[in-house]
Design a protein around this motif. Structure first.
Motif, PDB file in Angstrom:
ATOM      1  N   UNK A  12       2.557   5.023   3.743  1.00 17.25           N
ATOM      2  CA  UNK A  12       1.187   4.822   3.259  1.00 17.25           C
ATOM      3  C   UNK A  12       1.030   3.441   2.638  1.00 17.25           C
ATOM      4  N   UNK A  13       2.020   3.017   1.862  1.00  9.76           N
ATOM      5  CA  UNK A  13       1.947   1.701   1.219  1.00  9.76           C
ATOM      6  C   UNK A  13       1.875   0.595   2.272  1.00  9.76           C
ATOM      7  N   UNK A  14       2.660   0.732   3.330  1.00 12.18           N
ATOM      8  CA  UNK A  14       2.624  -0.253   4.413  1.00 12.18           C
ATOM      9  C   UNK A  14       1.264  -0.248   5.101  1.00 12.18           C
ATOM     10  N   UNK A  15       0.718   0.952   5.321  1.00 13.12           N
ATOM     11  CA  UNK A  15      -0.585   1.056   5.962  1.00 13.12           C
ATOM     12  C   UNK A  15      -1.705   0.486   5.104  1.00 13.12           C
ATOM     13  N   UNK A  16      -1.643   0.747   3.805  1.00 11.97           N
ATOM     14  CA  UNK A  16      -2.663   0.213   2.893  1.00 11.97           C
ATOM     15  C   UNK A  16      -2.602  -1.307   2.839  1.00 11.97           C
ATOM     16  N   UNK A  17      -1.387  -1.840   2.839  1.00  9.10           N
ATOM     17  CA  UNK A  17      -1.210  -3.299   2.824  1.00  9.10           C
ATOM     18  C   UNK A  17      -1.822  -3.913   4.083  1.00  9.10           C
ATOM     19  N   UNK A  18      -1.503  -3.326   5.223  1.00  7.34           N
ATOM     20  CA  UNK A  18      -2.003  -3.882   6.485  1.00  7.34           C
ATOM     21  C   UNK A  18      -3.508  -3.673   6.624  1.00  7.34           C
ATOM     22  N   UNK A  19      -3.999  -2.552   6.165  1.00  3.89           N
ATOM     23  CA  UNK A  19      -5.440  -2.293   6.233  1.00  3.89           C
ATOM     24  C   UNK A  19      -6.220  -3.360   5.463  1.00  3.89           C
ATOM     25  N   UNK A  20      -5.706  -3.705   4.293  1.00  6.54           N
ATOM     26  CA  UNK A  20      -6.364  -4.729   3.484  1.00  6.54           C
ATOM     27  C   UNK A  20      -6.355  -6.079   4.208  1.00  6.54           C
ATOM     28  N   UNK A  21      -5.233  -6.413   4.834  1.00  2.23           N
ATOM     29  CA  UNK A  21      -5.115  -7.710   5.514  1.00  2.23           C
ATOM     30  C   UNK A  21      -5.966  -7.766   6.782  1.00  2.23           C
ATOM     31  N   UNK A  22      -6.194  -6.619   7.410  1.00  3.12           N
ATOM     32  CA  UNK A  22      -6.945  -6.581   8.672  1.00  3.12           C
ATOM     33  C   UNK A  22      -8.437  -6.333   8.465  1.00  3.12           C
ATOM     34  N   UNK A  23      -8.875  -6.249   7.227  1.00  2.00           N
ATOM     35  CA  UNK A  23     -10.289  -5.966   6.948  1.00  2.00           C
ATOM     36  C   UNK A  23     -11.187  -7.022   7.584  1.00  2.00           C
ATOM     37  N   UNK A  24     -12.263  -6.547   8.215  1.00  2.00           N
ATOM     38  CA  UNK A  24     -13.238  -7.465   8.792  1.00  2.00           C
ATOM     39  C   UNK A  24     -12.982  -7.832  10.231  1.00  2.00           C
ATOM     40  N   UNK A  25     -11.920  -7.301  10.818  1.00  2.00           N
ATOM     41  CA  UNK A  25     -11.667  -7.599  12.231  1.00  2.00           C
ATOM     42  C   UNK A  25     -11.313  -6.319  12.987  1.00  2.00           C
ATOM     43  N   UNK A  26     -11.536  -6.352  14.271  1.00  2.00           N
ATOM     44  CA  UNK A  26     -11.147  -5.240  15.127  1.00  2.00           C
ATOM     45  C   UNK A  26      -9.699  -5.487  15.545  1.00  2.00           C
ATOM     46  N   UNK A  27      -8.770  -4.868  14.824  1.00  2.00           N
ATOM     47  CA  UNK A  27      -7.357  -5.230  14.928  1.00  2.00           C
ATOM     48  C   UNK A  27      -6.591  -4.350  15.900  1.00  2.00           C
TER      49      UNK A  27
END
Length: 328
Positions: A143-158
């Motif tokens: 979950x921590x890894x997913x939350x980190x990546x989710x924050x970094x990918x915000x605003x784009x269709x990743x």
């Protein structure tokens, strides 16, 4: 005279009880340690931490270590040898780090049912019939890894790649599940996933396959740092390493943390070996103390914003499994 004789006998008996109790307390416990594979650097590091922990208590503990070299049949045979050793008084407890979950579940249960103190470390099994499980909380890490990546990918269709560990193990399953839970509802899609068996070379090979098939890859989530580094090397070879963020799990100083510092990875999450806690637990069992059913260890994030590490989650002791499961 008879009273004096009786008193002398009683004093002798009491004295022998104290001597016997003291001898039992001083007796060294021999630990049978079954390791699935010392060929992985994380596990070699785990073994070094184990040796240091045992050495600190060398007056109370002795270690008998067996390495299965990633061979299920060999590890099963080694555990059976430890069972025979216990029956013949040659070991006092067992620690099992299973290669996979299902194939070792019956053996863990057999050890526990015969009364041998049985600790399962790192990789979980499919039974509650053990004395104590000690390991990192893979759901929390995922979950921590997913939350980190989710924050970094915000605003784009990743679009992303997931390099999985051995999916017949509980850690890989939970790291996958935790990550997917964290990114649920985000504009993020895993377009390629492969089981790379925890190995760097396999991670690189699978990443090369992903790069050949997809022009857009924005992130790579790897279940451990060696596979993440393999992904970086593949992306670098293709001239695409700056197009994506790469994260992994393990967080060893000379691997994941070093890769973050040199820019070859963007983040790593520490997966603790738990060997200090394992030895502390064995010492409690030796003294006749009760221990938790499960001890779940926290993680630490290392990225460019947290070069010295940031603790994620808390260590947890679980004494009542039914009550814990009722919460979930």
């Amino acid at each position: 005279m008879k009273r004096i004789m009786l008193l002398a006998v009683c004093l002798l008996l009491v004295g022998s009880v104290f001597v016997s109790s003291e001898a039992a307390e001083k007796k060294k416990w021999r630990i049978g340690f079954s390791q699935c594979n010392l060929g992985e650097q994380w596990r070699a590091n785990m073994y070094e931490e184990l040796l240091r922990a045992v050495e600190r208590h060398s007056d109370e503990l002795e270690l008998i270590h067996k390495d299965a070299q990633l061979d299920t049949t060999r590890q099963q045979a080694q555990i059976r040898e430890f069972i025979s050793n216990y029956e013949n008084g040659l070991i006092d407890c067992i620690v099992i780090v299973p290669k996979e979950s299902a194939p070792f579940t019956p053996l863990v249960k057999e050890c526990y049912d015969m009364g041998m103190p049985t600790i399962v470390a790192d990789r979980d099994v499919l039974t509650d019939d053990y004395t104590c499980f000690i390991g990192g909380d893979n759901m929390v890490v995922g979950r921590a890894a997913g939350e980190w990546m989710r924050e970094k990918m915000a605003g784009k269709s990743a679009k992303g790649v997931e390099l999985q560990g051995m999916m017949t193990t509980v850690p890989a399953q939970e790291r996958n599940k935790g990550f997917l839970e964290a990114i649920k509802g985000a504009d993020m899609e895993i377009i390629f996933r492969a089981d790379a068996n925890w190995m760097e070379a396999a991670g690189r090979k699978e990443m090369e396959s992903a790069l050949s098939r997809f022009d857009q890859i924005d992130f790579v989530y790897s279940h451990n740092d060696p596979m993440a580094h393999g992904a970086y090397l593949a992306a670098q070879s293709a001239g695409r390493e700056k197009d994506m963020l790469i994260i992994g799990i393990d967080g060893m100083p000379h691997e994941g943390i070093a890769y973050v510092k040199t820019g070859q990875m963007d983040a790593t999450f520490v997966y603790p070996s738990g060997m200090d806690t394992t030895i502390e637990t064995i010492l409690k069992l030796k003294r006749g103390e009760k221990v938790p059913k499960r001890i779940m260890l926290n993680t630490t994030l290392y990225d460019k914003d947290n070069p010295n590490g940031k603790t994620v989650g808390t260590n947890r002791e679980i004494w009542d499994l039914e009550a814990e499961r009722a919460k979930n």
